[in-house]
Design a protein around this motif. Structure first.
Motif, mmCIF file in Angstrom:
data_model
loop_
_atom_site.group_PDB
_atom_site.id
_atom_site.type_symbol
_atom_site.label_atom_id
_atom_site.label_comp_id
_atom_site.label_asym_id
_atom_site.label_seq_id
_atom_site.Cartn_x
_atom_site.Cartn_y
_atom_site.Cartn_z
ATOM 1 N N LEU A 223 0.827 -1.214 0.000
ATOM 2 C CA LEU A 223 0.000 0.000 0.000
ATOM 3 C C LEU A 223 0.858 1.259 0.000
ATOM 4 N N LEU A 224 1.871 1.308 0.885
ATOM 5 C CA LEU A 224 2.680 2.518 1.023
ATOM 6 C C LEU A 224 3.519 2.790 -0.224
ATOM 7 N N ASP A 225 4.050 1.735 -0.826
ATOM 8 C CA ASP A 225 4.877 1.928 -2.026
ATOM 9 C C ASP A 225 4.062 2.337 -3.244
ATOM 10 N N ASN A 226 2.765 2.065 -3.210
ATOM 11 C CA ASN A 226 1.904 2.366 -4.372
ATOM 12 C C ASN A 226 0.708 3.219 -3.960
ATOM 13 N N LEU A 227 0.941 4.101 -2.981
ATOM 14 C CA LEU A 227 -0.162 4.892 -2.439
ATOM 15 C C LEU A 227 -0.812 5.773 -3.503
ATOM 16 N N GLY B 248 -11.820 -3.391 -17.281
ATOM 17 C CA GLY B 248 -11.515 -4.157 -18.481
ATOM 18 C C GLY B 248 -11.793 -3.400 -19.758
ATOM 19 N N PHE B 249 -12.294 -2.162 -19.625
ATOM 20 C CA PHE B 249 -12.628 -1.338 -20.790
ATOM 21 C C PHE B 249 -11.926 0.018 -20.710
ATOM 22 N N SER B 250 -10.658 -0.033 -20.269
ATOM 23 C CA SER B 250 -9.763 1.130 -20.293
ATOM 24 C C SER B 250 -10.175 2.272 -19.370
ATOM 25 N N VAL B 251 -10.916 1.982 -18.309
ATOM 26 C CA VAL B 251 -11.237 2.982 -17.289
ATOM 27 C C VAL B 251 -10.371 2.691 -16.074
ATOM 28 N N PHE B 252 -9.668 3.716 -15.579
ATOM 29 C CA PHE B 252 -8.765 3.495 -14.456
ATOM 30 C C PHE B 252 -9.545 3.524 -13.148
ATOM 31 N N GLU B 253 -9.627 2.376 -12.492
ATOM 32 C CA GLU B 253 -10.287 2.262 -11.183
ATOM 33 C C GLU B 253 -9.606 1.128 -10.414
ATOM 34 N N MET B 254 -10.230 0.640 -9.363
ATOM 35 C CA MET B 254 -9.537 -0.284 -8.465
ATOM 36 C C MET B 254 -9.140 -1.594 -9.139
ATOM 37 N N PHE B 255 -9.955 -2.075 -10.055
ATOM 38 C CA PHE B 255 -9.592 -3.310 -10.749
ATOM 39 C C PHE B 255 -8.335 -3.102 -11.595
ATOM 40 N N THR B 256 -8.190 -1.905 -12.164
ATOM 41 C CA THR B 256 -6.985 -1.581 -12.926
ATOM 42 C C THR B 256 -5.760 -1.592 -12.019
ATOM 43 N N VAL B 257 -5.927 -1.080 -10.791
ATOM 44 C CA VAL B 257 -4.835 -1.105 -9.817
ATOM 45 C C VAL B 257 -4.422 -2.540 -9.527
ATOM 46 N N GLU B 258 -5.410 -3.407 -9.336
ATOM 47 C CA GLU B 258 -5.105 -4.815 -9.054
ATOM 48 C C GLU B 258 -4.337 -5.453 -10.202
ATOM 49 N N LYS B 259 -4.803 -5.227 -11.428
ATOM 50 C CA LYS B 259 -4.115 -5.797 -12.585
ATOM 51 C C LYS B 259 -2.681 -5.285 -12.690
ATOM 52 N N THR B 260 -2.526 -3.972 -12.497
ATOM 53 C CA THR B 260 -1.208 -3.356 -12.629
ATOM 54 C C THR B 260 -0.212 -3.922 -11.614
ATOM 55 N N VAL C 105 -0.515 -11.873 -5.233
ATOM 56 C CA VAL C 105 -1.926 -11.733 -5.607
ATOM 57 C C VAL C 105 -2.806 -11.558 -4.369
ATOM 58 N N THR C 106 -2.554 -12.368 -3.342
ATOM 59 C CA THR C 106 -3.392 -12.322 -2.137
ATOM 60 C C THR C 106 -3.319 -10.960 -1.456
ATOM 61 N N THR C 107 -2.125 -10.402 -1.354
ATOM 62 C CA THR C 107 -1.952 -9.108 -0.695
ATOM 63 C C THR C 107 -2.659 -8.003 -1.464
ATOM 64 N N VAL C 108 -2.467 -7.995 -2.774
ATOM 65 C CA VAL C 108 -3.126 -6.979 -3.608
ATOM 66 C C VAL C 108 -4.636 -7.117 -3.511
ATOM 67 N N PHE C 109 -5.108 -8.358 -3.566
ATOM 68 C CA PHE C 109 -6.549 -8.593 -3.486
ATOM 69 C C PHE C 109 -7.128 -8.076 -2.166
#
Length: 215
Positions: free
Chosen positions: A4-8, A162-174, A182-186
């Motif tokens: 979280l802190l490194d990617n705040l 999944g349609f090029s809108v930046f939101e929380m799912f995009t953060v997870e993918k990135t 995966v578990t920590t990001v999730f």
């Protein structure tokens, strides 16, 4: 915690994007849901048929398919200037408006018919009666199911990632693509959605308390 802190900044941008998408889509959905409700309870048979057809179509169309239809169909119709954010709002609000319409229509059935008759006896037209007398009472009666629809909308907003809108799912993918666990990001993304849903629930609980009828 370092994830979280490194990617705040990334988390902040994604959370703000999800909040914006939810708020704008919910506002548009409430407006569209109200219009569909007016169609469905109105005295004009053609409008009732249009309202019923729209609700049936939207309720029975998978949201992912609706996203594809909007993001691919509208540009083919010449609407090429619309951003992906706008297209996501169109898909989410259209889908949710059908369920809000059904919630409001069930609330209309709880309003005593004498209310509408009294309004008409005072000379109010059907739109005036519906907007000033019937729908306010119906909305107050169906706040709990409406809150469920808005919460579902907030969770469905993840599809916009999944349609090029930046939101929380995009953060997870990135972050997963960058090699984070995966578990920590999730867990962090899930916590963000939990905070958002808790805020929505608190707003509707306040509205229920504020608009409660003394008994």
């Amino acid at each position: 915690m370092h994830v979280l802190l490194d990617n705040l900044g990334l988390f902040r941008r994604g959370f703000v994007g999800t909040v914006q998408l939810t708020v704008v889509s919910a506002t548009v959905a409430l407006l569209l849901g109200g219009i569909l409700t007016l169609f469905r309870i109105g005295p004009v048979p053609l409008l009732r048929a249009i309202g019923a057809g729209a609700v049936t179509l939207l309720c029975n169309t998978p949201l992912t398919l609706l996203f594809f239809g909007v993001t691919l169909g509208l540009p083919m119709l010449g609407l090429t200037d619309l951003s992906y954010f706008t297209l996501a709002v169109v898909a989410l609000s259209a889908y949710s408006s059908a369920f809000l319409c059904e919630a409001l229509r069930s609330g209309v059935n709880t309003v005593d018919t004498g209310q509408a008759e009294a309004a008409r006896s005072l000379g109010l037209t059907f739109p005036q009666t519906a907007l000033l007398v019937v729908l306010p009472q119906a909305g107050r009666a169906v706040l709990p199911p409406m809150s469920s629809v808005i919460i579902t909308l907030a969770k469905n907003s993840a599809l916009a990632g999944g349609f090029s809108v930046f939101e929380m799912f995009t953060v997870e993918k990135t972050l997963i693509e960058q090699g984070y666990a995966v578990t920590t990001v999730f867990l962090w993304v899930g916590l963000a959605y939990l905070v958002l849903i808790a805020c929505i629930s608190a707003v509707f609980r306040f509205l229920e308390w504020r608009l409660a009828v003394p008994r």
